[in-house]
Design a protein around this motif. Structure first.
Motif, short mmCIF file in Angstrom:
data_model
loop_
_atom_site.label_atom_id
_atom_site.label_comp_id
_atom_site.label_asym_id
_atom_site.label_seq_id
_atom_site.Cartn_x
_atom_site.Cartn_y
_atom_site.Cartn_z
N ARG A 39 36.96 32.13 33.90
CA ARG A 39 35.55 31.81 33.18
C ARG A 39 35.40 32.73 31.81
N TYR A 80 39.34 50.93 33.43
CA TYR A 80 38.23 50.55 32.44
C TYR A 80 38.53 51.09 30.94
N LEU A 96 31.89 38.20 27.61
CA LEU A 96 33.32 38.56 28.61
C LEU A 96 34.05 37.26 28.85
N ARG A 107 42.99 35.82 35.07
CA ARG A 107 43.97 36.20 36.18
C ARG A 107 45.33 35.97 35.41
N LEU A 135 44.03 41.34 37.47
CA LEU A 135 42.57 40.72 37.10
C LEU A 135 42.11 41.25 35.89
N THR A 153 39.20 41.65 32.70
CA THR A 153 37.96 41.18 31.97
C THR A 153 38.04 41.73 30.90
N THR A 211 38.81 45.21 29.06
CA THR A 211 37.56 46.16 29.19
C THR A 211 37.66 46.46 30.61
N ALA A 212 38.14 45.93 31.52
CA ALA A 212 38.64 46.21 33.04
C ALA A 212 39.74 45.54 33.46
N VAL A 213 40.71 46.12 34.33
CA VAL A 213 41.67 45.63 34.84
C VAL A 213 41.96 46.04 36.24
N SER A 214 42.47 45.12 37.07
CA SER A 214 42.68 45.71 38.58
C SER A 214 44.11 44.85 38.76
N GLN A 246 37.01 36.40 31.84
CA GLN A 246 37.76 36.80 33.00
C GLN A 246 38.73 36.00 33.12
#
Lengths: 268, 268
Positions: free
Chosen positions: B80, B217, B85, B89, B103, B105, B57-60, B87
């Motif tokens: 976590r 996202y 969701l 790494r 990173l 989500t 759903t999200a990544v950086s 999280q």
């Protein structure tokens, strides 16, 4: 500790990857330490190991578990160092557990004008006609200690929500200064890029909107004086929202920008 | 290996944090593997350890050192896991060295309409009147194998640069399909969100613009059919640029969005 520099101080442990830090309860929203403040602490530690590239130019972070005020450890690792940038991985730990994870690109900023921009300052009410945001915002249901260290003046054009008439544009703008009188810098800008109230207020959606991931770019060294900051919702749905934020210095130049992915609870 | 699913396959090593992957040279720009493709590989590995939250759903991400086509290792670590969701790494390694750090989500997407949006589709020329981008774009000075696996049709409204008349808007739009005939999904959208030519072409700035950090996202499951993708420069200066990207499905709903911090060399 109200001073930004003191509140983000880091102490290197024997030249290793770890720094001791003391998280200051004044940089908080309710009981929760402010996400931009936590990045500023990590960015200070990153800068301490990248002397050739002292400024945060880009950072992406994921908020794992809220840390408590008090002692914590910032752990930094240089991933690669190049001519114009150094990439750093950083983590904020308490009780040995990761609370915030971040990826930094460190560089060296100047105050030069851009080559090209499509991001001029938003239209805003002059600072003196804006409303200073108090530590106890009416109707917020929580104290915002952050407002004692950041002077945030909200543009009345976007304050309809406070009178029960949100504009439904999903937009808030404000002028900001540091209450300690110091000028904005690349680290404190990380605070400013996440300091406005939830833009969902302007959509008639109450309640906090916790950040899940935040990405910020710092584009140049800010001029002295206040900064103008705008925050805008993109889309709200599936209990998630994206917001973009832009900050301009007193010369009207873009100094920082951010995007965040946040949780939001839309009332049924 | 032209198939997206095969090109992003991951093989778990004995239930540990590592996955074996085989990086496919077709998902590349010149000799460099495509940044969105590398995130799709990492996202596939992340999803394999988060069965309750199967979708990115999200990544950086930060791009450390370009990996080579061939064997690599995807290493994932759950930071976590919550109700809605997880999280994660993730790192992509070759010869034991980190090439990409990310990173994530992870969550569970639906195809529901948004509660509120300010991101309607951009105006675009119908797909059948757009220009299929070839593997050997005239004047690009490099082969783009990615164009053999992604069918990208550029909107002629923004193709002035190809005729020596860039519009100076810093904007490109295109329709995209996967060449293997499969529909878009949350992983392949990560490719689409970084697949357009550098928007600097539309500013009269030649040359590639390597991504330093990318954040994406994914907002919902896409409908069948092509997606419409727009990419826009924000500001160019100090040898850096930010770009935002949005993608809509064939029903006109936002399916993905991204921002990137890229290096750019402005001719003196």
């Amino acid at each position: 500790m109200a001073h930004f520099a003191a509140a983000t101080a880091v102490r290197h442990r024997d030249g290793g990857p770890e720094f001791d830090v003391e998280l200051d309860p004044q940089w908080a929203i309710g009981e929760k330490l402010h996400g931009g403040y936590l990045l500023a602490v990590l960015g200070r530690a990153a800068g301490a190991v990248t002397p050739d590239h002292p400024h945060v130019t880009a950072v992406s972070a994921t908020y794992v578990t809220p840390p408590e005020p008090g002692p914590a450890v910032a752990r930094v690792e240089v991933l690669r160092s190049g001519k114009t940038l150094t990439q750093v991985r950083a983590g904020l730990l308490q009780e040995g557990r990761s609370r915030v994870e971040a990826l930094f690109t460190m560089g060296r900023l100047t105050d030069e004008d851009p080559h090209w921009t499509d991001l001029p300052p938003v239209k805003a009410t002059p600072e003196e006609n804006c409303f200073l945001s108090p530590e106890d915002p009416p109707g917020a249901g929580l104290r915002v200690p952050l407002m004692s260290v950041v002077e945030l003046r909200l543009d009345p054009e976007h304050l309809g929500f406070a009178l029960g008439k949100p504009s439904n544009r999903g937009l808030l703008t404000a002028w900001m200064r540091l209450a300690d009188g110091s000028g904005w810098d690349p680290l404190s800008l990380l605070v400013a890029l996440d300091a406005l109230p939830p833009v969902t207020y302007d959509l008639g959606i109450p309640g906090w909107a916790p950040t899940i991931q935040l990405t910020a770019y710092v584009r140049r060294l800010p001029a002295a004086g206040p900064i103008l900051v705008s925050q805008k919702a993109g889309e709200v749905g599936g209990d998630r929202m994206d917001e973009v934020c832009h900050a301009w210095d007193s010369k009207g130049r873009l100094v920082g920008q951010a995007t965040q992915y946040a949780a939001v609870r839309v009332p049924a």
